[in-house]
Design a protein around this motif. Structure first.
Motif, mmCIF file in Angstrom:
data_model
loop_
_atom_site.group_PDB
_atom_site.id
_atom_site.type_symbol
_atom_site.label_atom_id
_atom_site.label_comp_id
_atom_site.label_asym_id
_atom_site.label_seq_id
_atom_site.Cartn_x
_atom_site.Cartn_y
_atom_site.Cartn_z
ATOM 1 N N CYS A 1 37.552 -15.785 75.097
ATOM 2 C CA CYS A 1 38.330 -17.324 74.984
ATOM 3 C C CYS A 1 38.983 -17.637 75.769
ATOM 4 C CB CYS A 1 39.368 -16.921 73.645
ATOM 5 S SG CYS A 1 40.024 -18.291 72.601
ATOM 6 N N ASN B 1 41.623 -20.118 74.055
ATOM 7 C CA ASN B 1 42.890 -19.922 74.466
ATOM 8 C C ASN B 1 44.040 -18.971 74.494
ATOM 9 O OD1 ASN B 1 42.187 -22.234 73.643
ATOM 10 N ND2 ASN B 1 41.546 -21.360 71.110
ATOM 11 N N ASN B 2 45.051 -18.731 74.228
ATOM 12 C CA ASN B 2 45.491 -18.032 74.682
ATOM 13 C C ASN B 2 46.437 -18.013 73.757
ATOM 14 O OD1 ASN B 2 45.883 -15.786 76.270
ATOM 15 N ND2 ASN B 2 47.081 -17.323 77.917
ATOM 16 N N CYS B 3 46.422 -17.691 71.495
ATOM 17 C CA CYS B 3 47.137 -17.676 70.495
ATOM 18 C C CYS B 3 48.113 -16.592 71.153
ATOM 19 C CB CYS B 3 45.892 -17.781 69.708
ATOM 20 S SG CYS B 3 45.056 -19.424 69.466
ATOM 21 N N CYS C 1 46.909 -13.275 68.133
ATOM 22 C CA CYS C 1 45.708 -12.544 68.449
ATOM 23 C C CYS C 1 44.744 -12.117 70.100
ATOM 24 C CB CYS C 1 44.438 -13.884 68.817
ATOM 25 S SG CYS C 1 42.912 -13.713 68.253
ATOM 26 N N ILE D 1 41.478 -11.180 71.388
ATOM 27 C CA ILE D 1 40.827 -11.876 72.123
ATOM 28 C C ILE D 1 41.388 -12.255 72.685
ATOM 29 C CG2 ILE D 1 39.498 -10.789 71.155
ATOM 30 C CD1 ILE D 1 38.376 -13.384 70.165
ATOM 31 N N ARG D 2 42.972 -13.024 72.881
ATOM 32 C CA ARG D 2 43.046 -13.756 73.961
ATOM 33 C C ARG D 2 42.815 -14.223 75.383
ATOM 34 N NH1 ARG D 2 48.229 -13.065 75.581
ATOM 35 N NH2 ARG D 2 49.125 -15.888 75.073
ATOM 36 N N GLY E 1 35.907 -16.840 69.832
ATOM 37 C CA GLY E 1 36.642 -17.193 70.353
ATOM 38 C C GLY E 1 35.959 -18.848 71.271
#
Ligand code: SAM
Ligand code: FES
Length: 351
Positions: free
Chosen positions: A65, A67-69, A72, A74-75, A111
């Protein structure tokens, strides 16, 4: 004037499909209404969908993924995550196995993985469409430009899951880095709807810094969007995220919200989510009894199951697809409902 007794508030919500913010607050902040709320939600669910529970075969095809939520597992910045991608052939095998087990909806979730370009996504979707013309294809691969959504739709995808996560801008900013915004996410949802997808949205219950006002804003946003599906589950902590020290959401509040959603959106497809089953051994059964009517057994190959670790102690990571299907069949029956082999499209006729 009639006093707002417990039952009255619940009855009002059922008949009006709406309440004032203050009334919603009362309903959400105490357990006094729960019994009446769950009973009424179950009745409404039975009036619209009988005892039917729809199954969706979930294929978690990549845990890469960009993204870097903050919540989460799996960021992008979780360096401890072991990353994997399924090949097109592996995805097709999961679908074939699922089809033989009676699945008529496949949900491809992952992701936001740049390897899966629009071309690759379209190739996968077209191949599934060709092999299984009678099935619904659901994508859950995050925020994309409108043209990409259109291309997937033209290739044969019919449903899209994109939780709005939280409708409140300030709360959204506490859960995500600056490059992500609630406004952009909402825009994606309206684009998907306009293109013609059956759209699923939703949010985590008990996410860090969430207030009752935030939850009410979530319900108001859903009233505007009128999605076909609404997925909610408790937020669950993951040690390799910036929220490692935050508390997980609760079973109680999640169930209360499932019931409120059933009364506000009688027609909606509401999953009893894996996260709900993770915070309580009978979370999914309780979710069904509170108004949920969808379950999503995992069709991903067992070797990758543990790697799609959005949160800790995620259940159903050791079982083969057939075992998962069997286990859920039992659970659904024990709760008083029955799994049906059907695409399970939304029933909006009397919405
Ligand atoms: N990338 C796609 C997207 O953004 O919609 C799909 C994958 S994303 C992991 C799917 C959902 O997992 C998110 O919408 C979020 O609500 C949920 N999720 C992520 N981390 C979670 C956590 N720690 N606890 C509970 N749910 C979580
Ligand atoms: Fe991308 Fe969670 S940060 S799927």
């Amino acid at each position: 004037m009639r006093e707002n007794t417990n039952e009255n508030l619940v009855e009002l919500l059922r008949t009006q499909r709406d309440l004032s913010d203050e009334q919603l607050r009362t309903l959400l902040e105490t357990d006094a209404y729960d019994e009446a709320l769950f009973a009424e939600a179950d009745q409404v669910r039975r009036a619209h969908y009988g005892t039917e529970v729809y199954i969706r075969g979930l294929i978690e095809f990549t845990n890469y993924c960009k993204n870097n939520c903050y919540y989460c597992g799996i960021r992008r910045d979780n360096r401890h995550a072991t990353r994997y991608r399924l090949t097109k052939d592996e995805i097709l095998e999961c679908c074939a196995e699922g089809y033989a087990l009676g699945f008529r909806t496949f949900v491809l979730q992952g992701g936001e993985d740049p390897y899966f370009t629009d071309k690759r996504v379209c190739e996968i979707v077209s191949a599934i469409r060709k092999n299984h013309p009678d099935c619904a294809i659901t994508l859950s691969i995050g925020e994309k430009p409108r043209e990409s959504y259109q291309a997937y739709f033209d290739a044969g995808a019919n449903r899209y899951l994109l939780r709005h996560e939280t409708a409140d801008d300030a709360h959204y900013a506490k859960l995500h880095p600056v490059e992500l915004s609630a406004q952009k996410r909402k825009e994606c949802l309206f684009n998907l709807k306009e293109i013609g997808y059956q759209v699923g949205s939703g949010f985590m219950v008990g996410s860090p810094y969430q207030t009752t006002d935030n939850l009410i804003a979530d319900l108001r946003f859903l009233q505007k969007l009128q999605p076909d599906m609404i997925g909610i589950g408790p937020y669950i902590t993951h040690a390799e995220t910036p929220f490692a020290d935050q508390k997980s959401g609760t079973l109680e509040l999640t169930l209360r919200l499932v019931a409120v959603l059933r009364l506000m959106f009688p027609y909606a497809l509401l999953p009893a989510t894996t996260a709900l089953g993770t915070i309580h051994p009978e979370g999914r059964e309780l979710g069904l009894k509170a108004g949920a009517n969808v379950v999503m057994p995992n069709l991903s190959p067992v070797r990758v199951r543990k790697l799609y670790e959005l949160y800790e102690n995620k259940i159903c990571t050791g079982e083969e697809a057939a075992q998962c299907r069997g286990c859920l069949e039992q659970r659904v029956r024990s709760a008083g409902y029955e799994i049906v082999t059907a695409r399970g499209d939304v029933r909006r006729e009397d919405a």
